[in-house]
Each structure stands twice: as structure tokens, then as C-alpha cells.
Design an enzyme around this catalytic site. Structure first.
Site, short mmCIF file in Angstrom:
data_model
loop_
_atom_site.label_atom_id
_atom_site.label_comp_id
_atom_site.label_asym_id
_atom_site.label_seq_id
_atom_site.Cartn_x
_atom_site.Cartn_y
_atom_site.Cartn_z
N ILE A 314 0.93 -1.26 -0.13
CA ILE A 314 -0.07 -0.12 0.09
C ILE A 314 0.89 1.26 -0.13
O ILE A 314 1.68 1.43 0.85
CB ILE A 314 -0.72 0.03 1.37
CG1 ILE A 314 -2.03 -1.32 1.27
CG2 ILE A 314 -1.83 1.33 1.22
CD1 ILE A 314 -2.49 -1.22 2.43
N GLU A 316 1.38 4.39 1.22
CA GLU A 316 0.96 5.12 2.20
C GLU A 316 1.26 6.70 1.95
O GLU A 316 0.63 7.51 2.28
CB GLU A 316 1.51 5.08 3.66
CG GLU A 316 1.27 3.67 4.12
CD GLU A 316 2.23 2.41 3.85
OE1 GLU A 316 3.04 2.70 2.76
OE2 GLU A 316 2.09 1.41 4.49
N ASP A 358 -15.88 35.31 -20.03
CA ASP A 358 -16.42 36.57 -20.03
C ASP A 358 -15.28 37.82 -20.18
O ASP A 358 -14.23 37.68 -19.85
CB ASP A 358 -17.27 36.89 -18.86
CG ASP A 358 -17.77 38.14 -18.76
OD1 ASP A 358 -18.44 38.65 -19.92
OD2 ASP A 358 -17.99 38.97 -17.69
#
Length: 642
Positions: A314, A316, A358
């Protein structure tokens, strides 16, 4: 989160399509008396208060839990728990047992903290819409006008508005108190020009804001004229309320990064589960090894080995790296006044292929400023015209005037045409320029084009004093804002005004000074020049007949300003009137003396050039959203990117 209070019913959604009489009849109101006290109470209970409802904020604990609603994070939590249990089963105590789980939980806590802080700050953006609401309103009730808090308005109230007023609610025009009424609707439509309002109903199908020319929208500002209108919508049932509701209806959508992380988490969970099962199954034959002390202990031993491999697989540090990168991006965007509502949304920018921006106020400063002036130098030598450029692109009265050779004019008022341009710009003007000490900036009340002329007056300065430029700089910012304008307004006495109208495309003001009456006019170049028979010469201040050659030259300069330079142009003129004249008529706007032509623009922001270039380099297509003529400002913005 939705408000705990049910929304009030809309008062009248199609008021723009109804006549004034129909709208007044629907609310049972007399335009000369307004609502009675009993009607006010009835409408208040029916339609609610004129405030944007306070939305329930997301509870803190929900924000925290939301940060852990991620598959990879859940896997890390499981890994931390299993790591701690294995350490305890192995007899480890103290810091050794808690070291790895503690590191994992610290990473997750940091990840949650950054996410909670970012989303809490972003929710405050909804409250900023309240800043656009008016504080007070002039209301007609029981036959008397009074100034009331805008929150007390109800549908059916008759409200009077004038120059500088912020519209307190959505209202239908019922009476014009001046020749015209113009409103700045930039916050709703992005239009850089003010919009003329009228009393007539409109029959447009699927009408948008621009079609509703008889409606005054909440949060917009009146820049010219006076009028009365009847309130047709309050609170959430207004233009500002619609914006707020649109923001609340925005649905959360998984960003590309979150989708990838979820896919990776799912894949990782399957791989880890497969590894655990495979390692445990492969070693079934070693469960009975005497060194383990029995079959069950052997099975537990190899389960520990499988879990240890899973924990090692895993990553971490991945959430920490992702969170740190996103937090740095959020911090950088916050410095640029961007609102990041969700931390992972920062990553979405990396996948952007098209940006629709815009124009007004986003790519431009939304501060109209005079950038060029053209006057007639002399009819006896070439070139006939003189052209000046003006520095400074904000409402601040800071800037210099340069001639065609780019030499700065030390004393601009010594030029007769510039001096009379300053007079005309100060007197033929209904706007106000002021300094806001709280925002530390100069602000306008009125039309942007008129405020641009006010600023030009300040840059030209005053005649008769060699020390004038340096003396003006010694004034406070509050005094400096309109010092020169006030000088000319004190020198002349305004007698009569002919307001701007769409058919004439100009306005005029009659002024008196030392028993001499002068009419100053400004307007569209084609309208003003058509009424001119003479011109003011910049060399000696003389007035000479306007010949066809000079008219053609001025027309060419006007076309160059409006076309090549993409400037919005105004022409200025004057006329000496008979002594003692006290009023003006449209017939007086003839046989004028041309003073000069001014060109102004809403300048692009300084950072637009690099921003557009960066987007193009990154393969991002930029689309400018504007209601202007496509050749006007867009051409200038495109050239900036080349």
C-alpha cells in the site's frame, strides 16, 4: 444544503410582457399612493422578506467524514488497523507498536484538514452575493415617500430610483421621471455598455435579461436618469436569487484525478487481496512445520506474512503527495482571488482543453478610459489634425498626455483644443468620480464613458499655473479625484440640459460664465459632426469654417479610431449662445463648433497577454464571451496573444 425555509412563491414572472396598468392591477396598487399598511403586511406574509435566505452550512463533522470517503483512504485505514493488531500479536509494545499506524493516521489527518479548510472558505462565496443587495430604498406608501431598509420591500411597492442607486429588488418600470433611464447590468449580462430602459411591454418568447427592457434587476446600478417602478420580485425570486440558486444546484462531479485514484484503489484492493490469498494458500503445506507449534499457529503465522506483504504494497505516501500538490495549487489560486470549493477540482484545470471567458471585468478592467484624442491643428498646413495619446487605464486621475512624436506635454491646458475638451468633458457630464478609502481605489457613479471623460479632465489639468502638475499631486486622493472637474463646475453655472436621446445620439448643456452663455455638446461622432459648421484650431484657438476636406479628414480619423484602434468614440463641440438665454431646444443643436474627437476603451488587464499566450502554448482554446461587436474588443485581445 437546502434552506430550512420553504421558498416564497414568485410574485409575477411575466411582468415584462404585461402593460403597466395590468401589473399595477395585479398587485392592487395605486401608482400615486403606493401600498397601504395592511397591503404591506399581507404581501410580506405571502411573498416573504427581501433578503437572500441564509443557507444551512455543512456541519463540521460531515465535512471531516467527507474527506475519508475515498477507497484508497479506506484501504490505508484498514492497513493501519491491521498493522497495529499484528504488532500487538507479536508482543510489541510502546512506540514500536504505534509507529507505522501513527504515520499513516497523521498523513490522513493532514489530508482531511486541508480539505476541510478549503471547502469551509469556499462556502463563504455564496454569502458574497449579499454585497450586491441595496441597503435602502425610496418607497411610496400611504401616499408619502420615505426611505426604508431594502429588506422591508414587498411586491407591489412603488420605488423611485435615480443615478447611483443600486436596484433593491426586481421591479417593473411604471413611470419615467427623466428623458431616459440607463442601467449598468454588467454583473448579470457582462455588457460593458449601460442598457436603456423603457415602459412598453415586450412580447419576446423565452425572454432573457437583455429582452426584458422594462425590468430593473436587483443588484444592478442606475447610471442615468430617474424613474419609478413597482416591485415584482424579492429575495430568492430576483436576479440575484437566481444566481444564488444556480450556485446551490451545482452537482458534485468526480474529477479526472478522483476517477483515476478510485480506479487505482479498486485495482490495488484486488491485487492485495489476491496476494494475501496466494501467499497463504502456497504455504498451506508448511502449516504443520514443528517450528510453528501446530497447524493453527502455522496458519496464523503465514496469515501475518501475507498481511505484512499487503501493508508493504500500500502506497501510504500517495494521499500525502496528492494532497500536498493540490493544496499548493489551491494556495496559488487563492492568491489570485480564485475560489476553490473542492480541493480535487484544482486538478481539473490540468485537463482543460477549452476556456470560455467573459470579457467585461474578466479579461478587461471594466474601467473605461480615454486613450486617444484627435483635434484640428490648422487649416493652413499639413497634417490638418493633431493626435494625442493618454496614459493610464483606470479611474485613477494619474496619467500623462503625449503628442504624435510621443513627447509628453508639460502643460496640456496651453493647447486650446485640449483646454476646451476639458471644459466640455467636465460640464456636459452627469457622472461622479470619487475615492473609496476602504477599498483604496477610485469608483464611479454613472456612465463609464462619462467617468472616463472626468478622468481625462483631471489628466489635462488647469490653465494659468506653471506649477499646476506638481501642485495637483500634493492633494489628498479624495480631493484629487475631481479637483479639476470641480474647478470648471465652479467657473460655469449650468442653466439647462438636453438629455441624451437615441434619435439624436447626443446631449447638450447650457452654461453661463461672466455674462456669456455657451452650449457644450457631446455625442456620437456622426451625429455631432453633422451639426458642426465650424472647427476650433489647436494652433491659435481660432474658429474657422468646416470645409469638406477637413470633414473628410475627421471622418477618416474617426474610422481609424473605431476600426483599426477598436476605440469607442465621442465627439465634443460648443456653441456661443445669445446673452440671457435660459433654456435649450433641439433646434439649438445646430451650427456647432467642433472641438475634438476622443477615443476610449475598456482596456485588457495587464496579465491577459501572458495568460492567453500560456493557454495557447498549452493547447487550450480560448473563447471570449461578449455581447459587443466582434471587431471591437475581441480584435485587440486576439492581437495581444500573437
Amino acid at each position: 444544503p437546502a434552506s430550512s425555509h420553504p421558498p416564497a412563491p414568485p410574485a409575477m414572472e411575466d411582468a415584462y410582457a404585461k402593460s403597466v396598468a395590468e401589473v399595477l392591477q395585479a398587485f392592487g396598487v395605486d401608482r400615486t399612493k403606493g401600498l397601504s399598511d395592511s397591503q404591506v403586511e399581507q404581501h410580506a406574509s405571502l411573498y416573504g422578506k427581501n433578503v437572500l435566505p441564509q443557507e444551512e452550512s455543512t456541519p463540521f463533522w460531515k465535512l471531516v467524514l467527507k474527506q475519508f470517503d475515498d477507497l484508497l483512504v479506506k484501504i490505508l485505514i484498514a492497513a493501519a488497523v491491521v498493522s497495529f493488531l499484528l504488532a500487538r500479536l507479536n508482543g510489541e509494545t510502546g512506540l514500536t507498536a504505534f509507529l507505522e499506524p501513527s504515520v499513516i493516521f497523521m498523513i490522513l489527518a493532514a489530508n482531511a484538514a486541508v480539505g476541510v479548510i478549503t471547502e469551509t472558505n469556499a462556502e463563504k462565496a455564496l454569502e458574497e452575493l449579499r454585497a450586491y443587495q441595496a441597503d435602502v430604498a425610496t418607497v411610496l406608501r400611504n401616499g408619502c415617500f420615505s426611505i426604508l431598509p431594502a429588506t422591508e420591500l414587498v411586491p407591489g411597492d412603488i420605488v423611485e430610483v435615480g443615478v447611483g442607486c443600486k436596484v433593491p429588488a426586481d421591479m417593473r418600470m411604471v413611470e419615467m421621471l427623466s428623458h431616459q433611464l440607463r442601467v449598468d447590468q454588467a454583473i448579470l449580462t457582462g455588457e460593458s455598455c449601460s442598457v436603456a430602459k423603457e415602459l412598453d411591454s415586450t412580447s419576446a418568447m423565452n425572454a432573457v435579461y437583455q429582452d426584458k427592457t422594462n425590468i430593473l434587476f436587483s443588484g444592478t446600478v442606475v447610471v442615468a436618469g430617474r424613474a419609478r417602478a413597482v416591485v415584482i420580485g424579492v429575495g430568492s425570486n430576483t436576479a440575484m436569487g437566481s444566481i444564488r440558486d444556480a450556485m446551490l444546484r451545482t452537482e458534485d462531479e468526480a474529477t479526472p484525478l478522483k476517477k483515476k485514484l478510485d480506479e487505482f484503489g479498486t485495482f490495488l484492493a484486488k491485487v492485495i487481496a489476491g496476494i494475501c490469498i496466494l501467499v497463504w494458500v502456497v504455504n498451506i503445506g508448511h502449516f504443520r512445520d514443528p517450528s510453528h507449534g501446530g497447524f493453527l499457529r502455522g496458519a496464523i503465522h503465514y496469515f501475518k506474512v501475507a498481511v505484512a506483504l499487503a501493508v508493504a504494497a500500500i502506497p501510504e505516501g500517495l494521499p500525502a503527495v496528492v494532497t500536498t500538490c493540490l493544496a499548493l495549487g489551491t494556495k496559488r489560486m487563492a492568491r489570485l482571488n480564485a475560489i476553490v470549493r473542492s480541493l480535487p477540482s484544482v486538478e481539473t484545470l490540468g485537463c482543460t482543453t477549452v476556456i470560455c471567458s467573459d470579457k467585461t471585468g474578466t479579461l478587461t478592467t471594466n474601467m473605461m478610459s480615454v486613450s486617444k484624442v484627435c483635434v484640428v491643428r490648422s487649416v493652413h498646413q499639413r497634417p490638418i489634425t493633431d493626435e494625442y495619446s493618454i496614459s493610464g487605464t483606470t479611474f485613477a486621475p494619474d496619467g500623462f498626455i503625449y503628442d504624435a512624436s510621443e513627447n509628453q506635454l508639460e502643460f496640456p491646458p496651453q493647447s486650446p483644443c485640449l483646454l476646451h475638451i476639458a471644459m466640455c468633458s467636465a460640464l456636459c457630464n452627469e457622472s461622479t468620480l470619487q475615492y473609496n478609502p476602504d477599498k483604496k481605489s477610485y469608483e464611479k457613479i454613472g456612465e463609464s464613458t462619462e467617468v472616463a471623460l472626468r478622468v481625462l479632465v483631471e489628466k489635462v489639468g488647469l490653465p494659468g499655473f506653471d506649477s499646476m502638475p506638481s501642485a495637483l499631486n500634493m492633494l489628498t486622493k479624495h480631493e484629487r479625484a475631481s479637483y479639476c472637474n470641480h474647478y470648471w463646475e465652479n467657473q460655469f453655472r449650468k442653466i439647462s440640459v438636453l438629455d441624451f436621446s437615441r434619435d439624436r445620439k447626443m446631449m447638450s448643456v447650457l452654461c453661463s460664465r461672466k455674462q456669456q452663455e455657451i452650449m457644450f455638446s457631446k455625442g456620437a461622432p456622426e451625429s455631432v459632426m453633422a451639426r458642426c459648421t465650424h472647427i476650433l484650431c489647436n494652433d491659435d484657438g481660432s474658429s474657422v469654417p468646416l470645409t469638406m476636406d477637413i470633414r473628410n479628414e475627421l471622418e477618416a480619423r474617426f474610422q481609424s479610431f473605431a476600426g483599426k484602434d477598436t476605440l469607442r468614440c465621442l465627439a465634443l463641440a460648443l456653441k456661443r449662445m445669445p446673452e440671457g438665454q435660459q433654456s435649450l431646444s433641439y433646434a439649438d443643436e445646430a451650427n456647432l463648433t467642433f472641438i475634438g474627437l476622443v477615443g476610449m476603451l475598456d482596456p485588457p488587464r495587464d496579465e491577459v497577454h501572458s495568460a492567453i499566450h500560456s493557454c495557447m502554448s498549452a493547447g487550450i482554446r480560448v473563447i471570449v464571451v461578449t455581447g459587443d461587436n466582434k471587431n471591437l474588443y475581441v480584435g485587440k485581445l486576439v492581437r495581444l496573444s500573437i
